[in-house]
Scaffold this active site. Structure first.
Site, PDB file in Angstrom:
ATOM      1  N   GLU A 292       7.037 -38.764   2.094  1.00  0.00           N
ATOM      2  CA  GLU A 292       6.594 -37.376   1.979  1.00  0.00           C
ATOM      3  C   GLU A 292       5.502 -37.255   0.923  1.00  0.00           C
ATOM      4  OE1 GLU A 292      10.683 -35.171   3.413  1.00  0.00           O
ATOM      5  OE2 GLU A 292      10.426 -35.510   1.280  1.00  0.00           O
TER       6      GLU A 292
ATOM      7  N   CYS B  19      17.894 -37.408  -8.993  1.00  0.00           N
ATOM      8  CA  CYS B  19      16.764 -37.405  -8.062  1.00  0.00           C
ATOM      9  C   CYS B  19      17.216 -37.723  -6.640  1.00  0.00           C
ATOM     10  CB  CYS B  19      15.725 -38.427  -8.527  1.00  0.00           C
ATOM     11  SG  CYS B  19      14.302 -38.529  -7.419  1.00  0.00           S
TER      12      CYS B  19
ATOM     13  N   CYS C 227       0.591 -34.562  -4.568  1.00  0.00           N
ATOM     14  CA  CYS C 227       1.670 -35.375  -5.122  1.00  0.00           C
ATOM     15  C   CYS C 227       1.996 -36.424  -4.064  1.00  0.00           C
ATOM     16  CB  CYS C 227       2.865 -34.474  -5.424  1.00  0.00           C
ATOM     17  SG  CYS C 227       4.326 -35.390  -5.947  1.00  0.00           S
TER      18      CYS C 227
ATOM     19  N   CYS D 165      13.295 -45.635  -3.031  1.00  0.00           N
ATOM     20  CA  CYS D 165      13.084 -46.016  -4.433  1.00  0.00           C
ATOM     21  C   CYS D 165      14.185 -46.969  -4.854  1.00  0.00           C
ATOM     22  CB  CYS D 165      13.098 -44.772  -5.322  1.00  0.00           C
ATOM     23  SG  CYS D 165      12.552 -45.093  -7.020  1.00  0.00           S
TER      24      CYS D 165
HETATM   25  N1  SAH Z   1       9.336 -42.799 -10.279  1.00  0.00           N
HETATM   26  C1  SAH Z   1       8.328 -42.002 -10.915  1.00  0.00           C
HETATM   27  C2  SAH Z   1       7.704 -40.952 -10.031  1.00  0.00           C
HETATM   28  C3  SAH Z   1       8.615 -40.106  -9.162  1.00  0.00           C
HETATM   29  S1  SAH Z   1       9.591 -38.836  -9.889  1.00  0.00           S
HETATM   30  C4  SAH Z   1       8.894 -41.368 -12.168  1.00  0.00           C
HETATM   31  O1  SAH Z   1      10.089 -41.494 -12.398  1.00  0.00           O
HETATM   32  O2  SAH Z   1       8.139 -40.810 -12.941  1.00  0.00           O
HETATM   33  C5  SAH Z   1       8.529 -37.526 -10.317  1.00  0.00           C
HETATM   34  C6  SAH Z   1       9.104 -36.650 -11.443  1.00  0.00           C
HETATM   35  O3  SAH Z   1      10.148 -35.781 -10.947  1.00  0.00           O
HETATM   36  C7  SAH Z   1       9.723 -37.446 -12.548  1.00  0.00           C
HETATM   37  O4  SAH Z   1       9.341 -36.955 -13.783  1.00  0.00           O
HETATM   38  C8  SAH Z   1      11.206 -37.260 -12.303  1.00  0.00           C
HETATM   39  O5  SAH Z   1      11.961 -37.498 -13.438  1.00  0.00           O
HETATM   40  C9  SAH Z   1      11.247 -35.821 -11.840  1.00  0.00           C
HETATM   41  N2  SAH Z   1      12.456 -35.443 -11.122  1.00  0.00           N
HETATM   42  C10 SAH Z   1      13.249 -36.231 -10.362  1.00  0.00           C
HETATM   43  N3  SAH Z   1      14.269 -35.502  -9.844  1.00  0.00           N
HETATM   44  C11 SAH Z   1      14.105 -34.242 -10.283  1.00  0.00           C
HETATM   45  C12 SAH Z   1      14.810 -33.020 -10.053  1.00  0.00           C
HETATM   46  N4  SAH Z   1      15.875 -32.972  -9.264  1.00  0.00           N
HETATM   47  N5  SAH Z   1      14.342 -31.896 -10.642  1.00  0.00           N
HETATM   48  C13 SAH Z   1      13.234 -31.938 -11.422  1.00  0.00           C
HETATM   49  N6  SAH Z   1      12.529 -33.043 -11.666  1.00  0.00           N
HETATM   50  C14 SAH Z   1      12.956 -34.186 -11.104  1.00  0.00           C
END
Ligand code: SAH
Length: 346
Positions: free
Chosen positions: A94, A121, A107, A114
């Site tokens: 996505e 997440c 994005c 992952c």
């Molecule tokens: N793996 C990378 C990029 C993907 S996550 C990373 O960890 O940075 C993108 C962002 O979304 C990250 O900062 C992650 O911590 C945040 N994120 C993940 N799940 C989330 C959620 N349920 N609510 C808000 N932010 C979240």
């Protein structure tokens, strides 16, 4: 037959030039095809109208163009768009278009699923299937650029690698994609408008510094206390905060680029003064910015966004210590397009 055909976009420009020479044609033909493949984003060889029919047929006999396909496009009431993107082997990732008053941000995903296991997440529930190729990352950006022009009357302005996957665990392909995105032979975007977000892989942060990359770095921190970070981001046991901080110090020493931390404050997890103080101490070694992101619930209800008082405490303590802090509102929640909600549900 088509299984034997090579993905033409796996070739560099020099390899394409060599190919044409080996076919008894001019090397220059390779430049033309390269421009069609990247700058003009041609989906088929037939679309390459500056080439002769014979050349197009010869390319069709030898190669495929594995273009992504936007399978489902969903539009949020706030203008956010989520694309479910079908890859050539049938897998799906996505990507999201996030419009604000002054910019359009893409994005994008870097992996299918992952391999990390962040408890908050949704993507972590899809196991990692494979890395995306550079062209699959590039195509997501092109698709969003087209949608931005169509629905918002302006080109894409920024890119964040905050979709599915951990970009630093697919570093080479992410770097190749960014090279194409920033090159004038691709989209010609400034690397300063690109943010790579990582959960924090120390070895790769050092590598980025050594490679003198020009894009920006964001780290998903969420806690500056090892026990807590490990409980919500279990890979922190392998890459503890001390290693992360040393790698970031190295990054800053080499690049002089400010570090952005992504941080969600959850009730009962990281909402006390002790948590804020640990964050302030962690940020001390280099100019830092903290983005406090709103939590986007994923079905199980274990995590809950902390109350406004806790957020205010973070903001005032960080500001008192001269650390830039922003509180970011979620976008596209109604279509499961917000951070951490990408889970191929559409
Ligand atoms: N793996 C990378 C990029 C993907 S996550 C990373 O960890 O940075 C993108 C962002 O979304 C990250 O900062 C992650 O911590 C945040 N994120 C993940 N799940 C989330 C959620 N349920 N609510 C808000 N932010 C979240």
């Amino acid at each position: 037959m088509s299984a034997q055909k090579k993905d033409i976009r796996a070739l560099t420009k020099d390899q394409l030039r060599d190919f044409f020479v080996s076919e008894g044609d001019k090397a220059f033909r390779g430049n033309q095809v390269y421009e069609w493949l990247w700058h003009k984003s041609a989906h088929t060889f037939d679309a390459m109208t500056s080439l002769s029919k014979e050349t197009r047929r010869m390319l069709t006999d030898n190669f495929v163009i594995n273009h992504i396909k936007v399978d489902v496009m969903q539009r949020s009431t706030d203008g956010t768009i989520k694309n479910a993107v079908k890859l050539h082997d049938g897998l799906t990732v996505e990507s999201v278009l996030i419009p604000t008053a002054s910019r359009t941000t893409a994005c994008v995903s870097s992996q299918v699923g992952c391999s990390l296991d962040c408890k908050f997440c949704a993507t972590s529930r899809l196991k990692r299937m494979r890395n995306l190729n550079p062209d699959e990352i590039y195509d997501q950006v092109v698709a969003i650029d087209n949608e931005s022009r169509l629905y918002h009357n302006r080109p894409l302005s920024n890119i964040v690698f905050m979709g599915m996957g951990e970009p630093l665990m697919n570093y080479n392909n992410v770097l190749k994609a960014i090279d194409k995105i920033t090159s004038n032979e691709g989209l010609g975007m400034s690397p300063k408008r690109i943010v790579v977000s990582t959960s924090g892989v120390p070895k790769m942060i050092r590598k980025m510094a050594d490679d003198e990359v020009k894009f920006k770095l964001a780290v998903s921190l969420h806690s500056a206390i090892d026990e807590i970070r490990t409980s919500i981001m279990p890979f922190n046991a392998t890459f503890p905060l001390k290693d992360l901080r040393e790698a970031l110090e190295y990054w800053y020493a080499k690049t002089k680029n400010r570090i952005t931390y992504e941080y969600v404050v959850w009730e009962g997890i990281n909402d006390t003064l002790k948590d804020v103080e640990a964050l302030v101490a962690f940020c001390k070694f280099a100019p830092s910015k903290v983005n406090l992101i709103e939590y986007n619930p994923i079905d199980d209800g274990i995590f809950q966004q902390a109350n406004a008082k806790a957020i205010d405490m973070y903001v005032s303590k960080l500001e008192a210590n001269n650390i830039t802090v922003t509180v970011r509102r979620s976008r596209g929640k109604d279509i499961d397009a917000a951070c951490g909600q990408l889970a191929n549900k559409a």
